[in-house]
Design a protein around this motif. Structure first.
Motif: not given
Length: 412
Positions: A255-265
């Motif tokens: 979950p700590r990768r939230r910001d990175q994954v949000e950018r991909l989404i």
């Protein structure tokens, strides 16, 4: 042990110093063994699970112990903050494990005075295990995994390997290859129990789907790793363009990768919501970013098909037992060494779909977006994995643990 202790002291002392200078007081204290002194007299069981995966695989064992021995006290240790948080979310007493140095380990043992140690999968820390054995604390290792590479590395240090193997009172390997490697390393045959893959004991937790998504049209991407979300999102976007009813639950491993994954989404241009930000999916939400811990049962319940993460990027693949237990069709990549016997059984029965890239995954999503197709594949998976259940294999472990801790027989 001398050279191991010297190297461990250098590496772990540097790590502890970083924790202290980084302002992580609680983590620092726990890592050097400064935990509250246990003043109770009834036996305490210390169970160590390195991270989320190991802890989740041991959940059925933990629940079985709590049910069959309700007076048993449990202390869980982990190597990661997220796993510790997950254990606490389950209502368990959990701290970070002591670093594998004499000072932290003995400080921890003096404070907690465990009656036994249960190690999950492959956390064979020499200082920890030999210190327990020296104090007469029985050591159990369940779901033990030993890869060919790890076995070669242990064999380079035969003296250290011998001391560690002599410290283990009972070991149950998760597959026959690991079982054989432990025997070659010198673990006495009378200390080896039946093969038992903990992940095979996964059971669907009673829950109701709470998302406004039709299950047949929903894909869960479970425990994805860095480099994998791009593949999943590209595949899903392509499939969604052909079938706008499709929905995606994206549940990254960390979950700590939230910001990175949000950018991909966001780059897909599809409407989304993020769980940890309080996002509530509505009828127009296409992608739900499920970035919280301990809620995977909710997402399995909501998805008719599941892509198992860690399998397109080379992380060995996560367990197929959990999606199978929830009756969801299984898709996965080619990297499945962590649960090779299970995936072999799935392949032999045509009970899962292997994909190698986003094009494969997109085609599989479109093909499986049908409740009858999903049900048929899920039923095949359940049948294929039924013979790999760990329940009977763990019976000797429960019996020996009860005997070691002077408990009533908890073998069931």
């Amino acid at each position: 042990m001398f050279f191991y202790r010297l190297l461990a002291r250098i590496l772990f002392s540097a790590y502890a110093l970083r924790l202290r200078l980084g302002g992580r007081g609680e983590a620092y204290a726990e890592r050097i063994g400064r935990v509250p002194r246990d003043k109770k007299t009834d036996p305490l069981l210390w169970l160590h699970a390195a991270s989320n995966g190991e802890l989740t695989s041991a959940r059925t064992v933990i629940e079985t112990l709590q049910t069959r021995a309700p007076a048993l006290r449990l202390l869980i240790t982990t190597n990661s903050d997220t796993a510790r948080a997950l254990a606490r979310d389950w209502g368990l007493n959990a701290v970070l494990a002591p670093l594998d140095m004499q000072g932290p380990v003995h400080r921890f043992l003096d404070a907690t005075r465990p009656a036994a140690l249960v190690v999950v999968e492959n956390e064979l820390w020499p200082e920890r295990l030999t210190a327990c054995a020296a104090r007469g604390i029985p050591v159990f290792v369940i779901g033990a995994r030993m890869s060919a590479t790890s076995a070669r590395n242990w064999a380079r240090f035969p003296g250290l390997a011998r001391r560690v193997m002599e410290s283990i009172g009972y070991l149950s390997a998760q597959d026959t290859a690991s079982d054989a490697r432990f025997r070659v390393l010198g673990l006495a045959p009378d200390r080896i129990g039946p093969v038992a893959n903990l992940k095979s004991a996964a059971r669907a937790k009673p829950t109701e789907a709470t998302l406004p998504f039709p299950r047949w049209a929903t894909l869960l991407a479970a425990s994805t790793h860095e480099g994998e979300e791009e593949i999943v999102l590209a595949a899903f976007a392509r499939a969604h363009a052909e079938n706008p009813e499709l929905r995606l639950i994206l549940a990254p491993r960390h979950p700590r990768r939230r910001d990175q994954v949000e950018r991909l989404i966001a780059a897909t241009g599809l409407a989304s919501a993020t769980r940890s930000r309080g996002g509530i999916p509505g009828p127009d939400t296409v992608i739900y970013h499920a970035d919280t811990m301990g809620e995977m049962d909710l997402w399995y319940a909501a998805a008719g098909m599941t892509f198992v993460g860690g399998s397109v990027v080379d992380k060995g693949g996560h367990t197929p037992f959990e999606p199978a237990a929830h009756g969801t069709a299984i898709l996965h990549g080619p990297h499945t060494t962590n649960s090779a016997p299970a995936y072999d059984a799935l392949h032999a029965s045509g009970a899962s779909v292997e994909v190698r890239n986003s094009e494969d995954l997109s085609a599989a999503i479109l093909r499986l977006a049908d409740p009858d197709a999903q049900m048929a594949l899920a039923r095949k998976a359940s049948d294929a994995l039924a013979g790999l259940s760990a329940d009977s294999g763990l019976a000797p472990f429960y019996t020996d643990l009860a005997r070691a801790m002077d408990l009533p027989d908890i073998a069931g």
